[in-house]
Design a protein around this motif. Structure first.
Motif, short mmCIF file in Angstrom:
data_model
loop_
_atom_site.label_atom_id
_atom_site.label_comp_id
_atom_site.label_asym_id
_atom_site.label_seq_id
_atom_site.Cartn_x
_atom_site.Cartn_y
_atom_site.Cartn_z
N HIS A 93 -7.13 -22.94 -9.93
CA HIS A 93 -6.69 -24.24 -9.00
C HIS A 93 -7.87 -25.10 -8.52
N VAL A 94 -9.16 -24.56 -8.67
CA VAL A 94 -10.35 -25.29 -8.35
C VAL A 94 -11.11 -25.69 -9.44
N GLY A 95 -11.24 -27.07 -9.64
CA GLY A 95 -11.85 -27.77 -10.69
C GLY A 95 -13.43 -28.16 -9.99
N GLU A 96 -14.25 -27.73 -10.94
CA GLU A 96 -15.71 -28.24 -10.63
C GLU A 96 -15.98 -29.63 -11.36
N PHE A 97 -16.27 -30.37 -10.39
CA PHE A 97 -16.68 -31.79 -10.98
C PHE A 97 -18.22 -32.07 -11.37
N GLY A 98 -18.31 -32.97 -12.43
CA GLY A 98 -19.69 -33.29 -12.63
C GLY A 98 -19.68 -34.64 -13.24
N ILE A 99 -20.76 -35.18 -13.28
CA ILE A 99 -20.85 -36.79 -13.68
C ILE A 99 -22.33 -37.09 -14.17
N VAL A 100 -22.37 -37.50 -15.00
CA VAL A 100 -23.76 -38.00 -15.52
C VAL A 100 -23.64 -39.38 -16.20
N ALA A 122 -6.37 -34.59 -12.26
CA ALA A 122 -6.04 -33.48 -11.83
C ALA A 122 -4.86 -33.34 -10.88
N ASN A 123 -4.55 -34.50 -10.09
CA ASN A 123 -3.08 -34.41 -9.42
C ASN A 123 -2.04 -34.41 -10.26
N ALA A 124 -2.19 -34.77 -11.57
CA ALA A 124 -0.86 -34.72 -12.60
C ALA A 124 -0.99 -33.43 -13.42
N ASN A 125 -2.08 -32.61 -13.50
CA ASN A 125 -1.81 -31.54 -14.43
C ASN A 125 -1.02 -30.42 -14.00
N GLY A 126 -0.73 -30.12 -12.61
CA GLY A 126 0.06 -29.25 -12.42
C GLY A 126 -0.67 -27.86 -11.71
N ILE A 127 -2.00 -27.92 -11.87
CA ILE A 127 -2.88 -26.79 -11.65
C ILE A 127 -3.61 -27.01 -10.55
N THR A 128 -4.33 -28.09 -10.57
CA THR A 128 -5.72 -28.29 -9.70
C THR A 128 -5.15 -28.61 -8.18
N LYS A 129 -5.60 -27.92 -7.42
CA LYS A 129 -5.15 -28.16 -6.11
C LYS A 129 -6.67 -28.61 -5.43
N LYS A 130 -7.79 -28.63 -5.73
CA LYS A 130 -9.05 -28.83 -5.15
C LYS A 130 -10.01 -29.27 -6.22
N ILE A 131 -10.94 -30.25 -5.78
CA ILE A 131 -11.97 -30.69 -6.55
C ILE A 131 -13.30 -30.26 -6.18
N ASN A 169 -32.37 -28.97 -0.69
CA ASN A 169 -31.14 -28.37 -0.34
C ASN A 169 -30.02 -29.13 -1.47
N THR A 170 -28.83 -28.14 -1.65
CA THR A 170 -27.94 -28.65 -2.39
C THR A 170 -26.76 -28.82 -1.47
N ILE A 171 -25.96 -29.72 -1.60
CA ILE A 171 -24.71 -29.97 -0.44
C ILE A 171 -23.67 -29.64 -1.51
N MET A 172 -22.61 -28.73 -0.88
CA MET A 172 -21.18 -28.60 -1.61
C MET A 172 -20.22 -29.34 -0.97
N MET A 173 -19.50 -30.00 -1.71
CA MET A 173 -18.40 -30.90 -1.21
C MET A 173 -16.97 -30.75 -2.16
N GLY A 174 -15.95 -30.79 -1.32
CA GLY A 174 -14.77 -30.55 -1.79
C GLY A 174 -13.80 -31.63 -1.44
N LEU A 175 -12.71 -31.91 -2.33
CA LEU A 175 -11.55 -32.84 -2.04
C LEU A 175 -10.46 -32.08 -2.24
N ILE A 176 -9.54 -31.85 -1.29
CA ILE A 176 -8.38 -31.14 -1.23
C ILE A 176 -7.28 -32.11 -1.96
N LEU A 177 -6.60 -31.95 -2.83
CA LEU A 177 -5.70 -32.87 -3.50
C LEU A 177 -4.13 -32.73 -2.86
#
Length: 177
Positions: A93-100, A122-131, A169-177
């Motif tokens: 249910h968690v998708g790891e996002f990347g962009i370049v 992600a909202n439409a796929n029926g599985i992903t609840k968090k990015i 440092n690396t910043i971890m961020m999340g989006l709850i769908l």
């Protein structure tokens, strides 16, 4: 496939990547790795076996909770955005996002368009609840965009990266769908 116009008037095609794109994607990553210090690799450090990468792209296309998007102008890749998710039941249910995005196409609205596209997907796929995503603490422009669409800082990994002789440092961020 979707079309959009950048702020500079150029038309961009956004489409899902396929195994036929593997060589072009590897080449793209190896160029943009030298344009920014915010990636996990530098110039020519995206070393992948071509056939293995083709297999990865083909397998990703078959997953309901993962996607790789290409942004192109005149059939040339200018950006790649991904959500990759685990096949494991506890984490799928968690998708790891990347962009370049290629440096010359930054600040033209492409990052926001790709991010919005992936959030809708992600909202439409029926599985992903968090990015989830990770980024350098110095990547202010990207963090501003992430916060605009609802991402929150979830943690800091101290001295997690080493760029140009400096630990950062690396910043971890999340989006709850």
């Amino acid at each position: 496939m979707e079309k959009m116009d950048l702020k500079n008037g150029k038309e961009v095609i956004i489409r899902e990547a396929s195994k036929e794109d593997a060589k072009f994607m590897i080449d793209f990553y190896n160029v943009v790795g030298g344009e920014t210090d915010f990636l996990s690799f530098g110039k020519n450090e995206f070393v992948k076996n071509l056939n293995d990468y083709k297999d990865f792209l083909e397998n990703t296309r078959k997953e309901d909770n993962s996607i790789i998007l290409l942004a192109e102008i005149d059939n040339k890749i200018i950006g790649i955005a991904t959500i990759n998710s685990s096949p494991k039941a506890r984490f799928k249910h968690v998708g790891e996002f990347g962009i370049v995005i290629a440096e010359q196409y930054c600040e033209l609205g492409l990052g926001r368009k790709l991010l919005d596209y992936l959030i809708v997907w992600a909202n439409a796929n029926g599985i992903t609840k968090k990015i989830s995503l990770v980024t350098s603490e110095n990547n202010y422009r990207a963090m501003e965009l992430y916060k605009k669409v609802g991402f929150e800082v979830e943690g800091i990994l101290k001295k997690d990266n080493y760029v140009n002789g400096v630990y950062g440092n690396t910043i971890m961020m999340g989006l709850i769908l």
